[in-house]
Design a protein around this motif. Structure first.
Motif, short mmCIF file in Angstrom:
data_model
loop_
_atom_site.label_atom_id
_atom_site.label_comp_id
_atom_site.label_asym_id
_atom_site.label_seq_id
_atom_site.Cartn_x
_atom_site.Cartn_y
_atom_site.Cartn_z
N GLN A 30 7.51 -25.51 -25.66
CA GLN A 30 8.24 -26.21 -26.71
C GLN A 30 9.50 -26.87 -26.14
OE1 GLN A 30 7.37 -25.96 -30.47
NE2 GLN A 30 8.37 -27.89 -29.99
N ALA A 31 10.20 -26.18 -25.26
CA ALA A 31 11.45 -26.70 -24.72
C ALA A 31 11.24 -27.82 -23.71
CB ALA A 31 12.23 -25.57 -24.06
N GLU A 32 10.11 -27.81 -23.00
CA GLU A 32 9.91 -28.75 -21.90
C GLU A 32 9.07 -29.98 -22.28
OE1 GLU A 32 11.15 -28.70 -18.88
OE2 GLU A 32 12.08 -26.71 -18.83
N SER A 33 8.43 -29.96 -23.45
CA SER A 33 7.50 -31.04 -23.80
C SER A 33 8.17 -32.08 -24.69
CB SER A 33 6.28 -30.47 -24.54
OG SER A 33 5.62 -29.52 -23.73
N PRO A 34 8.22 -33.34 -24.24
CA PRO A 34 8.78 -34.39 -25.10
C PRO A 34 7.93 -34.67 -26.34
CG PRO A 34 8.69 -35.09 -22.80
CD PRO A 34 7.89 -33.84 -22.91
N THR A 35 6.62 -34.51 -26.23
CA THR A 35 5.72 -34.78 -27.35
C THR A 35 4.71 -33.65 -27.47
OG1 THR A 35 4.02 -35.96 -26.07
CG2 THR A 35 5.92 -37.26 -26.85
#
Length: 302
Positions: A183-188
């Motif tokens: 969740q923290a690392e994914s832009p989309t």
């Protein structure tokens, strides 16, 4: 004439009218008209109950004295407020936003979060709310307490976890931790299964995760990039120093991140780089050489 005699005469008149009246009945009556009219009116408007020598009179018209049942006032519906919890919020940010919406101090939510059993946290949460306050839109009564609000969020997490079969996994807490990293690392949302695959692949190879998001969580800060000095932080959340997963979730992941952690995309990627952070572009690499090329591309894009 008293009421008892009037009633007796009226009943006698009514008994006489049970058979068709003779034509003479329509001629002027033998009695004075006012007496007969009064008797008929009395038959319609009064009921006489004789108990011993006492006559009780009650009118038949509800407007003329029938006791009216009190009309119960409808209680005013309790006011509610809508609260939206974004995916990826840490509990510290969650408490601040709940405080702003409800007017309760953030410390009240922090105190309520200390009793994980009362909130209904699953056993594998180890009493910590981080990772288990499920994002979404809620509607709470104005009178809802901090504990009731947090309990509703945990209940929604458990519903989602049950639908995904999370409790049947060998290490369900690890799944939630990975989901929080995703969740923290994914832009989309589309990037999530591939980011999850990178994390799984690096863990399988015993590689350091090298995730900025965990370092920032250990620092208690919100910003874009970490510095070289940041990566020297002595914290169990510093994945530049410690192998494996951090000791707990670093945010509250949504359903898509949980699904990605459970079902990562197929692939051999070991790296990902935000080559265009402004557009939210994430690219993936399988080798150190490809990774270096992506880093250079990100540097050129500023």
């Amino acid at each position: 004439m008293n009421v008892e005699n009037l009633l007796r005469e009226t009943l006698a008149d009514m008994a006489d009218e049970q058979v068709p009246p003779p034509p003479a009945r329509f001629l002027p009556p033998h009695r004075p008209a006012h007496r007969r009219g009064a008797a008929l009116a009395a038959a319609v408007t009064v009921v006489a109950l004789a108990v011993g020598g006492t006559i009780a009179v009650r009118t038949l018209s509800p407007e003329a004295g029938r006791p009216q049942a009190p009309v119960a006032a409808r209680p005013e519906p309790e006011r509610t407020r809508k609260v939206t919890i974004n995916e990826g919020w840490r509990v510290s940010l969650l408490f601040d936003n709940l405080s702003r919406v409800t007017g309760e101090p953030a410390e009240s939510f922090a105190r309520a979060a200390e009793d994980g059993r009362a909130l209904g946290l699953p056993p594998y949460a180890k009493g910590r709310l981080e990772g288990f306050a499920h994002p979404g839109t809620y509607r709470f009564a104005d009178s809802a307490t901090p504990a009731e609000i947090l309990t509703a969020m945990v209940a929604r997490f458990r519903e989602t976890a049950d639908e995904l079969g999370l409790a049947s996994r060998r290490a369900p807490l690890d799944v939630v931790i990975i989901a929080s990293l995703v969740q923290a690392e994914s832009p989309t949302e589309a990037d999530m299964p591939k980011v999850a695959r990178v994390i799984h692949n690096r863990l399988a190879r015993g590689m350091l995760l090298h995730l900025d998001s965990t370092v920032l969580y250990g620092l208690g800060e919100y910003r874009g990039n970490v510095t070289v000095e940041d990566t020297k932080l002595r914290s169990p959340y510093n994945t530049y120093r410690h192998r494996g997963l951090p000791p707990g979730p670093i945010s509250n992941p949504g359903e898509a991140a949980l699904k990605a952690a459970l079902h990562p995309a197929a692939g051999s990627w070991l790296y990902f780089v935000a080559t265009d952070p402004k557009r939210g572009t994430l690219e993936f690499a399988t080798s150190g050489k490809e990774y270096a090329e992506l880093v250079e591309r990100a540097r050129q894009s500023g």
